[in-house]
Scaffold this active site. Structure first.
Site, short mmCIF file in Angstrom:
data_model
loop_
_atom_site.label_atom_id
_atom_site.label_comp_id
_atom_site.label_asym_id
_atom_site.label_seq_id
_atom_site.Cartn_x
_atom_site.Cartn_y
_atom_site.Cartn_z
CE LYS A 120 -4.01 2.02 0.29
NZ LYS A 120 -3.59 2.92 -0.81
CE LYS A 151 3.42 6.81 6.07
NZ LYS A 151 3.23 7.86 5.06
CE LYS A 206 4.73 7.43 -1.43
NZ LYS A 206 4.14 7.73 -0.12
CG ASP A 251 3.17 10.78 -1.86
OD1 ASP A 251 2.99 10.27 -0.75
OD2 ASP A 251 4.17 11.51 -2.10
CB THR A 294 -2.62 13.09 5.54
OG1 THR A 294 -3.03 12.13 4.57
CG2 THR A 294 -1.19 12.81 5.94
CG ASN A 337 -4.36 16.51 1.20
OD1 ASN A 337 -3.98 15.62 1.95
ND2 ASN A 337 -5.63 16.83 1.09
CB SER A 343 -5.83 4.68 1.98
OG SER A 343 -5.55 5.81 1.21
N1 GLU Z 1 0.82 8.94 0.11
C1 GLU Z 1 0.30 8.83 1.44
C2 GLU Z 1 1.37 8.44 2.42
O1 GLU Z 1 2.55 8.68 2.21
C3 GLU Z 1 -0.93 7.94 1.51
C4 GLU Z 1 -0.71 6.53 1.13
C5 GLU Z 1 -2.01 5.71 0.98
O2 GLU Z 1 -3.06 6.24 1.29
O3 GLU Z 1 -1.89 4.58 0.56
O4 GLU Z 1 1.11 7.96 3.47
#
Ligand code: GLU
Length: 428
Positions: A70, A94, A106, A146, A190, A221, A362
């Site tokens: 994810k 995370k 990613k 992102d 976030t 954001n 998410s």
């Molecule tokens: N890009 C965001 C992060 O760095 C969200 C990632 C997601 O929702 O999968 O956490």
């Protein structure tokens, strides 16, 4: 003092430090210090003027022991395989620290999206999926937005994937637009998650939120909703925000003697986070250089832009008044700067804990997609608050019991969960 700029070296160095604290088996460390899978594709896209441009696109899957990979897709001119590796690795930690059943991944494309027209952006998003779709899926790897990517882009990507597999598959990607499979609360997630973590840290530090002043870096954001949350949920004062000005190709810090009104600033900010500084000036705002945010006489710093911003050099300019750093960005503080903050007794809410609100919602989005039943915004944000609070408490408890720095404690909690999943699956 040397400044570390390679994000992946930084991620590995943080991991190695905690692996040695944990006396982790070197073979397990070897598995966790590198991503399990990495894909690099050259994506050709037809431009509006008929020419063909080829973009470097990446998807990295760091570890999926706890569930499908994810993590977001970043469109940024400085994107490299190493930045994507670092970000994928941090996603594993995370999801583990937030205790959601997902792994880390990613993606990225080396492009400034502001240089593309809407139709060029759509073709690039569809091209990305055409190249990577075999490695994606609700049970395999689930992208999200992102830096530089939006809900609309997620909508196009979901549509392209659904066409390729011949089935409407909203769960392949999160951060989709409302009405197109998205979840209420995902936009705020976030930034508000950062503020829930700040609230818990302030309780522990016995700081009065309504007497506190914060400086923000970035005005995308994450920062926008963190600034709103700081002012409206905690009743604190937002001293300034810094932002990248696309027109001038430099960054500025925008402050107001009475405190910044984030909602007003958002109303004069374009979709890429560039604030209309003339309008701001007319409304009594002061514009300074981009580094000024870091030197302000404030209680809280919230870096919510890119990696490596608080480094060995810039950390020297941080005011002695700062008691709390809440990392809205991924990897904003280098190991050199960590040493300085640690020695000054600054309390750091580490990135992969602090900004876990995005991926947590998410996860809620994909759960709602699976059920085909959608929650109210209040339900989403309440569940997020509970998750963030529990995650914060588990890391704080580790930090207090083991007398370690918060970042190390977060790594300890996350690594233990990932190692346990690998053991249970018989990988070790
Ligand atoms: N890009 C965001 C992060 O760095 C969200 C990632 C997601 O929702 O999968 O956490």
């Amino acid at each position: 003092m040397a400044t570390m700029t390679n994000a992946f070296e930084m991620a590995q160095r943080q991991f190695d430090h905690v692996a040695s604290l944990l006396k982790l088996d070197p073979q397990v460390s070897e598995l966790l210090r590198w991503p399990m899978r990495e894909y690099h594709m050259r994506i050709p896209v037809r431009m509006d003027d008929g020419t063909l441009r080829v973009f470097d696109g990446y998807r990295v899957q760091h570890n999926d022991a706890r569930g499908p990979n994810k993590g977001g897709i970043r469109f940024h001119p400085a994107e490299t395989l190493d930045t994507v590796r670092a970000l994928a690795t941090w996603m594993t930690w995370k999801c583990a620290v937030a205790d959601i059943p997902l792994g880390g991944g990613k993606g990225g494309v080396a492009i400034d999206p502001a240089t593309l027209s809407t139709s060029e952006k759509e073709r690039l998003c569809r091209g990305y999926i055409d190249h990577f779709w075999k490695y994606l899926g609700p049970r395999q790897d689930v992208p999200a937005p992102d830096v530089g990517t939006t809900a609309q882009m997620m909508g196009w990507m979901m549509d392209e994937y659904s066409k390729l597999v011949g089935q409407y598959t909203p769960g392949v990607i999160t951060g989709k637009p409302l009405g197109g499979g998205g979840s209420l609360g995902r936009t705020e997630a976030t930034g508000h998650g950062v503020i829930y973590a700040v609230r818990e840290a302030m309780k522990y530090l016995q700081m009065a939120p309504d007497q506190s002043v914060a400086a923000f870096q970035g005005f995308g954001n994450v920062s926008q909703y963190a600034a709103i949350g700081f002012k409206e949920l905690l009743k604190g004062k937002v001293a300034c925000v810094s932002y990248w000005d696309r027109d001038d190709r430099t960054s500025y810090t925008v402050s107001h003697p009475d405190g910044v009104d984030p909602r007003y600033l958002i109303s004069i900010t374009d979709q890429y986070g560039t604030i209309d500084k003339n309008k701001a000036r007319t409304s009594g705002y002061v514009i300074e250089g981009g580094d000024a945010w870091l030197t302000k006489d404030v209680d809280v710093l919230i870096p919510a832009a890119l990696e490596g911003q608080i480094n060995g050099e810039s950390v020297q300019a941080v005011s002695k008044r700062v008691r709390l750093v809440a990392e809205g960005a991924n990897g904003p503080t280098t190991p050199e700067a960590d040493e300085v903050l640690k020695s000054r007794g600054v309390f750091v809410i580490p990135d992969f804990l602090c900004n876990a609100g995005g991926v947590t919602v998410s996860y809620f989005e994909s759960v709602q997609n699976d059920m085909n039943f959608y929650w109210t915004k209040e339900e989403v944000l309440d569940r997020l608050d509970t998750r963030m609070t529990v995650a914060f408490e588990s890391v704080l408890e580790m930090a207090i019991n083991d007398k370690v720095y918060m970042r190390d404690a977060a790594y300890m909690v996350a690594i233990a969960r990932v190692v346990k999943a690998m053991e249970l699956r018989g990988w070790l």
